[in-house]
Design a protein around this motif. Sequence first.
Motif, mmCIF file in Angstrom:
data_model
loop_
_atom_site.group_PDB
_atom_site.id
_atom_site.type_symbol
_atom_site.label_atom_id
_atom_site.label_comp_id
_atom_site.label_asym_id
_atom_site.label_seq_id
_atom_site.Cartn_x
_atom_site.Cartn_y
_atom_site.Cartn_z
ATOM 1 N N THR A 51 -5.262 -0.611 1.039
ATOM 2 C CA THR A 51 -3.898 -1.130 0.895
ATOM 3 C C THR A 51 -3.131 -0.407 -0.209
ATOM 4 O O THR A 51 -2.038 0.104 0.048
ATOM 5 N N PRO A 52 -3.646 -0.314 -1.446
ATOM 6 C CA PRO A 52 -2.890 0.435 -2.452
ATOM 7 C C PRO A 52 -2.831 1.931 -2.160
ATOM 8 O O PRO A 52 -1.861 2.604 -2.533
ATOM 9 N N ALA A 93 0.023 2.250 0.243
ATOM 10 C CA ALA A 93 1.276 2.080 -0.498
ATOM 11 C C ALA A 93 1.603 3.339 -1.286
ATOM 12 O O ALA A 93 2.769 3.773 -1.321
ATOM 13 N N SER A 94 0.598 3.959 -1.882
ATOM 14 C CA SER A 94 0.813 5.210 -2.621
ATOM 15 C C SER A 94 1.287 6.313 -1.686
ATOM 16 O O SER A 94 2.208 7.074 -2.022
ATOM 17 N N ALA A 131 1.465 -0.547 -4.861
ATOM 18 C CA ALA A 131 0.306 0.283 -5.203
ATOM 19 C C ALA A 131 -0.189 -0.017 -6.615
ATOM 20 O O ALA A 131 -1.394 -0.228 -6.834
ATOM 21 N N ARG A 137 -1.692 -3.590 -6.779
ATOM 22 C CA ARG A 137 -2.935 -3.749 -6.017
ATOM 23 C C ARG A 137 -4.072 -2.891 -6.578
ATOM 24 O O ARG A 137 -5.243 -3.202 -6.401
ATOM 25 N N PHE A 138 -3.749 -1.807 -7.266
ATOM 26 C CA PHE A 138 -4.781 -1.059 -7.971
ATOM 27 C C PHE A 138 -5.155 -1.754 -9.271
ATOM 28 O O PHE A 138 -6.276 -1.640 -9.742
ATOM 29 N N ALA A 150 -5.470 -6.698 -7.856
ATOM 30 C CA ALA A 150 -6.383 -6.041 -6.913
ATOM 31 C C ALA A 150 -7.150 -7.086 -6.110
ATOM 32 O O ALA A 150 -7.343 -8.222 -6.551
#
Length: 123
Positions: free
Chosen positions: A73-74, A77-78, A114, A117-118, A122
């Motif tokens: 997911t992140p 997003a990145s 991103a 979530r990183f 998270a």
Amino acid sequence: MNIVLWVIAVVLAAVFTAAGLRKVLTPREKVVEDMTSLEDLPAGAIKLIGVVEVLGAVGLVVPAALDIAPVLTPLAASGLAVTMLLAAAVHARRKEYPLIGINVVLGGLALFVAIMRFGPQAF
């Protein structure tokens, strides 16, 4: 904050799915008619951009929702944030300055997802 991130991710996924499918499923001539920024690109490049957008949209939601490799997911997003950075560069080169705002908003939201979530939110 988790709910806010989910809402942003779902909205981004909807926007990128719609934009990506349009590029993938619509003939080049029709896409270029509506998105003149793409007129310098061959059909294959436009389709590739569409596929990247759709895959990024899927990656924003599906891995976390199914709890299967949620680190995707992140990463998705990145990738979408980078895609918007590159789109902004194309618009700047073509002097399409009003369109850069859309790229900044979408890219900023993707970057926010991103980072969160990183980091602190998270899975």
